[in-house]
Design a protein around this motif. Structure first.
Motif, PDB file in Angstrom:
ATOM      1  N   ASN A   3     -29.174  21.582   1.030  1.00 44.92           N
ATOM      2  CA  ASN A   3     -29.300  22.882   0.377  1.00 44.92           C
ATOM      3  C   ASN A   3     -30.208  23.759   1.222  1.00 44.92           C
ATOM      4  O   ASN A   3     -31.429  23.592   1.228  1.00 44.92           O
ATOM      5  N   PHE A   4     -29.596  24.691   1.942  1.00 43.67           N
ATOM      6  CA  PHE A   4     -30.345  25.635   2.762  1.00 43.67           C
ATOM      7  C   PHE A   4     -30.288  27.042   2.189  1.00 43.67           C
ATOM      8  O   PHE A   4     -30.527  28.019   2.903  1.00 43.67           O
ATOM      9  N   GLU A   5     -29.967  27.152   0.906  1.00 44.40           N
ATOM     10  CA  GLU A   5     -29.935  28.458   0.260  1.00 44.40           C
ATOM     11  C   GLU A   5     -31.300  29.137   0.381  1.00 44.40           C
ATOM     12  O   GLU A   5     -32.345  28.524   0.153  1.00 44.40           O
ATOM     13  N   GLY A   6     -31.298  30.404   0.761  1.00 52.04           N
ATOM     14  CA  GLY A   6     -32.537  31.154   0.913  1.00 52.04           C
ATOM     15  C   GLY A   6     -33.233  30.939   2.237  1.00 52.04           C
ATOM     16  O   GLY A   6     -34.268  31.563   2.499  1.00 52.04           O
ATOM     17  N   LYS A   7     -32.676  30.078   3.091  1.00 53.95           N
ATOM     18  CA  LYS A   7     -33.275  29.802   4.392  1.00 53.95           C
ATOM     19  C   LYS A   7     -32.594  30.630   5.477  1.00 53.95           C
ATOM     20  O   LYS A   7     -31.397  30.914   5.408  1.00 53.95           O
ATOM     21  N   VAL A   8     -33.368  30.999   6.476  1.00 57.85           N
ATOM     22  CA  VAL A   8     -32.845  31.720   7.635  1.00 57.85           C
ATOM     23  C   VAL A   8     -33.008  30.842   8.863  1.00 57.85           C
ATOM     24  O   VAL A   8     -34.101  30.325   9.121  1.00 57.85           O
ATOM     25  N   ALA A   9     -31.931  30.684   9.601  1.00 60.08           N
ATOM     26  CA  ALA A   9     -31.934  29.812  10.772  1.00 60.08           C
ATOM     27  C   ALA A   9     -31.580  30.592  12.026  1.00 60.08           C
ATOM     28  O   ALA A   9     -30.742  31.498  11.998  1.00 60.08           O
ATOM     29  N   VAL A  10     -32.212  30.219  13.128  1.00 56.83           N
ATOM     30  CA  VAL A  10     -31.841  30.702  14.460  1.00 56.83           C
ATOM     31  C   VAL A  10     -31.296  29.515  15.243  1.00 56.83           C
ATOM     32  O   VAL A  10     -31.936  28.452  15.292  1.00 56.83           O
ATOM     33  N   VAL A  11     -30.130  29.699  15.845  1.00 58.74           N
ATOM     34  CA  VAL A  11     -29.519  28.651  16.660  1.00 58.74           C
ATOM     35  C   VAL A  11     -29.235  29.232  18.033  1.00 58.74           C
ATOM     36  O   VAL A  11     -28.417  30.145  18.174  1.00 58.74           O
ATOM     37  N   THR A  12     -29.911  28.723  19.059  1.00 58.57           N
ATOM     38  CA  THR A  12     -29.609  29.164  20.422  1.00 58.57           C
ATOM     39  C   THR A  12     -28.536  28.258  21.015  1.00 58.57           C
ATOM     40  O   THR A  12     -28.389  27.102  20.626  1.00 58.57           O
ATOM     41  N   GLY A  13     -27.788  28.816  21.956  1.00 57.95           N
ATOM     42  CA  GLY A  13     -26.640  28.068  22.455  1.00 57.95           C
ATOM     43  C   GLY A  13     -25.597  27.901  21.369  1.00 57.95           C
ATOM     44  O   GLY A  13     -24.859  26.912  21.340  1.00 57.95           O
ATOM     45  N   GLY A  14     -25.506  28.898  20.485  1.00 56.64           N
ATOM     46  CA  GLY A  14     -24.644  28.787  19.318  1.00 56.64           C
ATOM     47  C   GLY A  14     -23.195  29.137  19.561  1.00 56.64           C
ATOM     48  O   GLY A  14     -22.399  29.141  18.625  1.00 56.64           O
ATOM     49  N   GLY A  15     -22.841  29.422  20.812  1.00 62.66           N
ATOM     50  CA  GLY A  15     -21.478  29.828  21.095  1.00 62.66           C
ATOM     51  C   GLY A  15     -20.502  28.693  21.282  1.00 62.66           C
ATOM     52  O   GLY A  15     -19.294  28.906  21.264  1.00 62.66           O
ATOM     53  N   SER A  16     -21.002  27.469  21.454  1.00 63.88           N
ATOM     54  CA  SER A  16     -20.087  26.356  21.693  1.00 63.88           C
ATOM     55  C   SER A  16     -20.811  25.035  21.454  1.00 63.88           C
ATOM     56  O   SER A  16     -22.029  24.991  21.259  1.00 63.88           O
ATOM     57  N   GLY A  17     -20.042  23.970  21.481  1.00 69.90           N
ATOM     58  CA  GLY A  17     -20.598  22.628  21.459  1.00 69.90           C
ATOM     59  C   GLY A  17     -21.460  22.316  20.258  1.00 69.90           C
ATOM     60  O   GLY A  17     -21.151  22.670  19.115  1.00 69.90           O
ATOM     61  N   ILE A  18     -22.570  21.641  20.505  1.00 69.93           N
ATOM     62  CA  ILE A  18     -23.472  21.223  19.439  1.00 69.93           C
ATOM     63  C   ILE A  18     -24.044  22.432  18.712  1.00 69.93           C
ATOM     64  O   ILE A  18     -24.166  22.439  17.488  1.00 69.93           O
ATOM     65  N   GLY A  19     -24.418  23.464  19.463  1.00 67.90           N
ATOM     66  CA  GLY A  19     -24.996  24.650  18.843  1.00 67.90           C
ATOM     67  C   GLY A  19     -24.042  25.299  17.859  1.00 67.90           C
ATOM     68  O   GLY A  19     -24.440  25.678  16.754  1.00 67.90           O
ATOM     69  N   ARG A  20     -22.785  25.433  18.248  1.00 67.91           N
ATOM     70  CA  ARG A  20     -21.797  26.015  17.328  1.00 67.91           C
ATOM     71  C   ARG A  20     -21.666  25.151  16.074  1.00 67.91           C
ATOM     72  O   ARG A  20     -21.642  25.670  14.961  1.00 67.91           O
ATOM     73  N   GLN A  21     -21.573  23.846  16.248  1.00 64.11           N
ATOM     74  CA  GLN A  21     -21.401  22.965  15.098  1.00 64.11           C
ATOM     75  C   GLN A  21     -22.578  23.052  14.139  1.00 64.11           C
ATOM     76  O   GLN A  21     -22.406  23.110  12.921  1.00 64.11           O
ATOM     77  N   VAL A  22     -23.802  23.083  14.684  1.00 63.53           N
ATOM     78  CA  VAL A  22     -24.982  23.188  13.836  1.00 63.53           C
ATOM     79  C   VAL A  22     -25.011  24.521  13.108  1.00 63.53           C
ATOM     80  O   VAL A  22     -25.322  24.584  11.907  1.00 63.53           O
ATOM     81  N   ALA A  23     -24.684  25.604  13.808  1.00 62.43           N
ATOM     82  CA  ALA A  23     -24.650  26.919  13.170  1.00 62.43           C
ATOM     83  C   ALA A  23     -23.658  26.938  12.013  1.00 62.43           C
ATOM     84  O   ALA A  23     -23.953  27.438  10.912  1.00 62.43           O
ATOM     85  N   VAL A  24     -22.480  26.406  12.246  1.00 64.17           N
ATOM     86  CA  VAL A  24     -21.444  26.365  11.209  1.00 64.17           C
ATOM     87  C   VAL A  24     -21.905  25.525  10.025  1.00 64.17           C
ATOM     88  O   VAL A  24     -21.724  25.913   8.860  1.00 64.17           O
ATOM     89  N   ASP A  25     -22.511  24.375  10.297  1.00 62.32           N
ATOM     90  CA  ASP A  25     -22.924  23.480   9.213  1.00 62.32           C
ATOM     91  C   ASP A  25     -24.097  24.052   8.417  1.00 62.32           C
ATOM     92  O   ASP A  25     -24.145  23.905   7.189  1.00 62.32           O
ATOM     93  N   LEU A  26     -25.030  24.699   9.097  1.00 62.89           N
ATOM     94  CA  LEU A  26     -26.132  25.337   8.374  1.00 62.89           C
ATOM     95  C   LEU A  26     -25.602  26.407   7.424  1.00 62.89           C
ATOM     96  O   LEU A  26     -26.028  26.505   6.273  1.00 62.89           O
ATOM     97  N   ALA A  27     -24.664  27.215   7.921  1.00 61.73           N
ATOM     98  CA  ALA A  27     -24.083  28.251   7.076  1.00 61.73           C
ATOM     99  C   ALA A  27     -23.303  27.639   5.914  1.00 61.73           C
ATOM    100  O   ALA A  27     -23.329  28.154   4.790  1.00 61.73           O
TER     101      ALA A  27
END
Length: 256
Positions: A3-27
């Motif tokens: 549950n990351f409701e109300g949380k703000v995340a920054v993901v660098t390298g978010g355009g591909s690979g692990i970074g993209r997957q983490v960004a998608v999953d956090l959202a």
């Protein structure tokens, strides 16, 4: 699960690979996500995918080697979402393999500036925003080669060792003020970066690289981005409240 409701995340390298997957999953689990990437097309693609699946995300183009770019992605995130709670400090490069005596100074500088300086600058400018709200959770991306030497990619190995040192130092400086910072050390992962490395290492047949490396992994295969993301999300979540300054391998047993 998270549950990351109300949380703000920054993901660098978010355009591909692990970074993209983490960004998608956090959202997926409710976070508002700032997707930072040097490449506009891939970063926008990540944001579009998140938005199409009901999440909230913002693309910010930045070169993590540049202090002004890092300060800008921090400022734009706070302007858009009001705070920064979570930071996946992930952007990095791996250049063409070569023995140390043949490795160019130009590629050495690129590796160190992106992997080490980029990580440092991210910590330098994100942590104050976290302190403003009483703390935050950070995960930095190292590698299994940050735990040992690796012939052919010595500067990359050195840069990944440095990321562990930076992250552990953060804990000594800011843990008492509510900051948690941990490190993930993936082995080989199915990502575009690994595809490029395979093509350079075995240009006649890139699949030979995967076959060779997989033979050194007890589980016999690369990791998947979603498997690495699962570990990252756990460390960023409130389910890991006492885990701080730790280094986690996720490599199918390769370093065992």
């Amino acid at each position: 699960m998270y549950n990351f409701e109300g949380k703000v995340a920054v993901v660098t390298g978010g355009g591909s690979g692990i970074g993209r997957q983490v960004a998608v999953d956090l959202a997926k689990y409710g976070a508002q996500v700032a997707v930072v990437s040097r490449t506009e097309a891939s970063g926008v693609e990540t944001v579009q995918w998140i938005q199409q699946n009901g999440g909230t995300a913002l693309f910010i183009q930045a070169d993590v080697r540049r202090s002004e770019d890092v300060q800008a992605y921090v400022k734009k995130t706070v302007e858009a979402f009001g705070r920064i709670d979570l930071f996946f400090n992930n952007a990095g490069v791996m250049t063409s393999p070569a023995p140390i005596v043949e490795f160019s100074e130009e590629l050495f500088d690129l590796t160190m500036d992106t992997n080490v300086k980029g990580t440092f600058l991210g910590l330098k400018y994100v942590i104050p925003e976290m302190l403003n709200i009483g703390g935050g959770n950070i995960v930095c991306t190292s590698s299994v080669v940050g735990l040992k030497g690796n012939p052919g990619v010595s500067p990359y190995s050195a840069s990944k060792h440095a990321i562990i040192g930076l992250t552990k130092s953060v804990v000594g400086e800011y843990a008492a003020q509510g900051i948690r910072a941990n490190v993930v050390c993936p082995g080989c992962v199915y990502t575009p970066m690994m595809d490029r490395y395979a093509a350079e290492f075995s240009p006649e047949d890139p699949s030979l690289t995967e076959q060779m490396i997989s033979q050194m992994v007890p589980m016999g295969r690369y990791s998947k981005p979603e498997e690495v993301s699962e570990l990252v999300l756990f460390l960023l979540s409130d389910r890991a409240p006492i885990i701080n300054g730790s280094v986690y391998t996720i490599d199918g047993g390769q370093t065992a």
